[in-house]
Scaffold this motif. Structure first.
Motif, short mmCIF file in Angstrom:
data_model
loop_
_atom_site.label_atom_id
_atom_site.label_comp_id
_atom_site.label_asym_id
_atom_site.label_seq_id
_atom_site.Cartn_x
_atom_site.Cartn_y
_atom_site.Cartn_z
N PRO A 143 0.81 -1.21 0.00
CA PRO A 143 0.00 0.00 0.00
C PRO A 143 0.85 1.26 0.00
CG PRO A 143 0.00 -0.99 2.18
CD PRO A 143 0.74 -1.94 1.29
N ALA A 144 0.32 2.32 -0.61
CA ALA A 144 0.95 3.65 -0.52
C ALA A 144 0.30 4.41 0.63
CB ALA A 144 0.78 4.41 -1.83
N VAL A 145 1.06 5.31 1.24
CA VAL A 145 0.55 6.06 2.39
C VAL A 145 1.02 7.51 2.29
CG1 VAL A 145 2.56 5.49 3.84
CG2 VAL A 145 0.38 6.10 4.91
N ALA A 146 0.19 8.43 2.75
CA ALA A 146 0.54 9.85 2.77
C ALA A 146 1.56 10.13 3.87
CB ALA A 146 -0.71 10.69 3.00
N THR A 147 2.62 10.84 3.52
CA THR A 147 3.63 11.25 4.49
C THR A 147 3.90 12.75 4.32
OG1 THR A 147 5.41 10.65 2.96
CG2 THR A 147 4.76 9.00 4.58
N GLY A 148 4.29 13.41 5.40
CA GLY A 148 4.46 14.86 5.34
C GLY A 148 5.89 15.34 5.32
N ASP A 149 6.85 14.47 5.71
CA ASP A 149 8.25 14.89 5.84
C ASP A 149 8.34 16.17 6.67
OD1 ASP A 149 10.97 14.64 5.52
OD2 ASP A 149 11.03 15.77 3.64
N VAL A 150 7.63 16.18 7.78
CA VAL A 150 7.49 17.40 8.58
C VAL A 150 8.78 17.73 9.33
CG1 VAL A 150 6.26 18.43 10.53
CG2 VAL A 150 5.00 17.09 8.84
N HIS A 151 9.22 18.96 9.19
CA HIS A 151 10.41 19.45 9.89
C HIS A 151 10.12 20.69 10.75
CE1 HIS A 151 12.51 16.73 7.23
NE2 HIS A 151 13.64 16.98 7.86
N MET A 152 8.93 21.25 10.62
CA MET A 152 8.56 22.43 11.41
C MET A 152 7.05 22.40 11.60
SD MET A 152 9.21 25.11 8.29
CE MET A 152 10.14 23.98 7.25
N HIS A 153 6.56 23.03 12.65
CA HIS A 153 5.11 22.95 12.87
C HIS A 153 4.35 23.98 12.06
CE1 HIS A 153 6.52 25.82 15.89
NE2 HIS A 153 5.29 26.27 16.04
N VAL A 154 4.97 25.12 11.75
CA VAL A 154 4.32 26.14 10.91
C VAL A 154 5.33 26.64 9.88
CG1 VAL A 154 2.61 26.92 12.62
CG2 VAL A 154 4.90 27.93 12.60
N PRO A 155 4.87 27.07 8.70
CA PRO A 155 5.82 27.49 7.64
C PRO A 155 6.63 28.72 8.01
CG PRO A 155 3.54 27.95 6.99
CD PRO A 155 3.47 27.09 8.22
N GLU A 156 6.16 29.50 8.98
CA GLU A 156 6.90 30.69 9.39
C GLU A 156 8.24 30.35 10.03
OE1 GLU A 156 2.76 31.67 8.77
OE2 GLU A 156 3.71 30.14 10.06
N ARG A 157 8.44 29.11 10.37
CA ARG A 157 9.71 28.71 11.00
C ARG A 157 10.75 28.30 9.96
NH1 ARG A 157 9.49 28.80 16.94
NH2 ARG A 157 10.41 26.74 17.13
#
Length: 487
Positions: A143-157
Motif C-alpha cells: 500500500p501507498a501512504v501519505a507522508t508529510g516529511d514534517v520538519h517544522m510545525h508552521v511554515p513561518e519557521r
C-alpha cells in the motif's frame, strides 16, 4: 534522544505518541521504522545502536544486512515493527530502476508491514510523483501512504529551520545550497488541506498504521544485573546482611538501640520500594574503589541514610547530622534515590572501566546530557551561520564577554558598539530568542551509569562517546527519572 520528552508531553496532552526513527542506509535506501509493540521498539533501538556504534560520534552507518538482522522480517514478526519506505523523487529520475529494486527487496522481506510513503510538497512534480508512486506500489503489492516529511510545525519557521541546517553542516546560510529545502511546505497541515493534496486511500493508510502502533514507553521495565546478589540470597536479604555487617564494624562495642531502630526502618522502606539493587550497585562500585586504594566519598542527600553509612558509602552517619531518611527515600516522594559518590579525579577512569569490564558494553553505558542553547551559544552559532561582518561580530563578542544572564538584553549591547537597529542584528536577535532552550548537542554525563540485566540496547539506543573506550545511552538523567529508571 528526544523520545522521553515527547512521551511525557504526550501524556500531559492526551495525544497518542508513535515512536519511531528515520534511517538512510549506505546504499541510499531511506525508510521510517515505527514501533508497533515493545519488541518492535527493541528492534529499532538495536538498529540505531548498530549504526551508531559502527561510526564516529554524531553519525551512523547501516547496511541492508544490518536492517535484516535487527528488524525481523514480516513473516516472522509482522506486527512488531512497521516500515514506511521513502523513495521520494528518485522514482522519477534516471535511477528509477535501481529504486524499484530497493522496493522489491523490502517487499520480499517485510510484506504486510511495509508501505510506500508519498510526500506532496508543492514543488511542481507532485502530480507526476503521485502517479508514479501509486503505480510502483501496485507493482510491488504494497500500500501507498501519505507522508508529510514534517520538519517544522508552521511554515513561518522556515528561516529557523534553514539556519539550524547550516549550523549542523558547519557552513554559512549562503553556502548551504541544496542542503536546504526548496520551500516551506514541510510543516504540519490541517486535515482539510490534506484532503485536497492526497487521495483518500493514502490518508486512510495513515490511520491504519496509527491503529497498529500501540507501544508506549510506559511498558519499559528495568531489571538490575544478577551479579549483584550471590547464590542463596535475594537483593533484600543480601543488602540486609551487608548493612548489619557494616553496622557491626562501625560500632564494634555494640550497635546502639537508636541505630538498630533507624537501620530497620530504612531497610523496610527500601524493601517496600524495591530499591535494594540500587544500593547494592553503589556498594559494589565503592568497594572496588576502596580495594584499589582509590579515594572516594558519598555526599549530598545520601548522607541522610544509615544504610549508606553502614555500607561505607558515606563517612558521617545521619544520627550525627540529625537528618531524616525520608529526605532521601520515601514512598511519598515517589522518586528514585540519588547517591553521589566522588572519586579522585586522576583515577575515575579506573572505576568507569571496572563497570564496563564487569557488565560488558552490551549491559552498561554512561547516561547522556542534553546540552541546550543558551543566549551566548545561540548568538555565537548564528554569527557564523549568518556570516555576520567582522566589526559586528567583534562588538557582539564584547557584549557577551563575561555575561551570565539567561535572557537576551540587546538594549544593553548598544554600550559595546552593537548596532541593534541593523537588519542583520535584528534578525540574529529574533532567531537567538527562538533557539534558547533548543537542544544543541548530546554530551556524556560526568559519571552516571545505567546497568541492565539484559542488553541495554533493547531499552535505549547506545552510541560511541567522543572519548575512547566509552559508550553513552541517548537519554539524560532527567529522562531516566521520568521513566523511573535508576542511574
Amino acid at each position: 534522544a528526544g523520545v522521553v520528552r515527547a512521551h511525557m508531553r504526550a501524556k500531559e496532552t492526551g495525544l497518542p505518541l508513535i515512536v519511531g526513527s528515520e534511517f538512510t542506509l549506505t546504499c541510499g535506501l531511506k525508510f521510517v521504522a515505527l514501533a508497533a509493540t515493545r519488541r518492535g521498539y527493541a528492534q529499532i533501538c538495536q538498529l540505531i545502536t548498530r549504526g551508531r556504534r559502527a561510526a564516529r560520534k554524531g553519525s551512523y552507518r547501516l547496511t541492508r544486512a544490518d536492517l535484516v538482522e535487527c528488524i525481523l522480517p514480516a513473516s516472522t514478526s509482522s506486527a512488531d515493527c512497521l516500515l514506511v519506505w521513502l523513495p521520494g523523487e528518485r522514482i522519477l529520475d534516471a535511477t528509477a530502476a535501481a529504486t524499484e529494486e530497493e522496493g522489491r527487496w523490502l517487499a520480499a522481506r517485510y510484506r504486510g508491514a511495509l508501505w510506500l510513503g508519498v510526500s506532496m510538497l508543492r514543488n511542481g512534480r507532485d502530480a507526476a510523483l503521485l502517479g508514479a508512486s501509486i503505480s510502483l506500489a501496485v507493482r510491488l503489492g504494497v500500500p501507498a501512504v501519505a507522508t508529510g516529511d514534517v520538519h517544522m510545525h508552521v511554515p513561518e519557521r522556515r528561516l529557523l529551520q534553514d539556519v539550524l541546517t547550516a549550523i549542523r553542516h558547519r557552513v554559512t546560510l549562503k553556502e548551504a545550497g541544496r542542503r536546504l529545502f526548496p520551500n516551506a511546505e514541510r510543516h504540519l497541515r490541517a486535515r482539510a488541506e490534506l484532503t485536497r493534496l492526497y487521495p483518500p486511500e493514502l490518508l486512510a493508510e495513515t490511520v491504519a498504521i496509527a491503529a497498529r502502533c500501540r507501544f508506549s514507553l510506559d511498558e519499559l521495565r528495568y531489571q538490575y544485573p544478577h551479579e549483584l546478589v550471590p547464590d542463596g540470597h535475594t537483593p533484600a536479604s543480601w543488602l540486609r546482611e551487608l548493612a548489619w555487617d557494616g553496622a557491626a564494624r562501625r560500632w564494634p562495642g555494640g550497635i546502639p538501640a537508636r541505630v538498630r531502630a533507624l537501620l530497620e526502618k530504612e531497610l523496610a522502606i527500601i524493601a517496600e520500594l524495591a530499591y535494594e539493587p540500587f544500593f547494592l550497585t553503589v556498594h559494589d562500585v565503592v568497594a572496588f574503589a576502596r580495594s584499589q586504594g582509590i579515594l572516594c566519598q558519598g555526599r549530598g542527600s545520601a548522607a541522610n541514610s544509615m544504610v549508606c553509612y553502614c555500607l561505607g558509602i558515606t563517612a558521617v552517619g545521619p544520627d550525627e547530622l540529625q537528618m531524616l531518611f525520608e529526605r532521601f527515600v520515601s514512598k511519598e516522594r515517589d522518586e528514585p534515590p540519588d547517591i553521589d559518590v566522588d572519586f579522585e579525579h586522576e583515577r575515575r577512569e579506573e572505576v568507569i572501566q571496572y563497570i564496563y569490564g564487569k557488565y560488558g558494553r552490551e549491559r552498561a553505558a554512561l547516561a547522556a546530557t542534553v546540552i541546550k542553547y543558551g543566549p551566548k551559544s545561540a548568538v555565537r552559532d548564528l554569527v557564523r551561520a549568518l556570516d555576520v561582518d567582522a566589526d559586528t561580530a567583534a562588538a557582539l563578542a564584547r557584549a557577551l564577554r563575561g555575561w551570565r544572564g539567561y535572557h537576551l538584553e540587546p538594549e544593553k549591547w548598544h554600550e559595546d558598539g552593537v548596532d541593534i537597529q541593523s537588519p542583520v542584528v535584528r534578525q540574529l536577535i529574533a532567531l537567538a530568542s527562538l533557539m534558547v532552550d533548543f537542544p544543541r548537542h548530546l554530551s556524556q554525563h560526568v559519571g552516571g551509569f545505567v546497568i541492565s540485566e539484559g542488553p541495554l540496547s533493547e531499552l535505549v539506543p547506545v552510541e560511541n562517546a567522543s572519548m575512547p573506550e566509552r559508550t553513552v545511552i541517548q537519554w539524560d538523567k532527567d529522562d531516566l527519572e521520568d521513566l523511573r529508571l535508576l542511574k
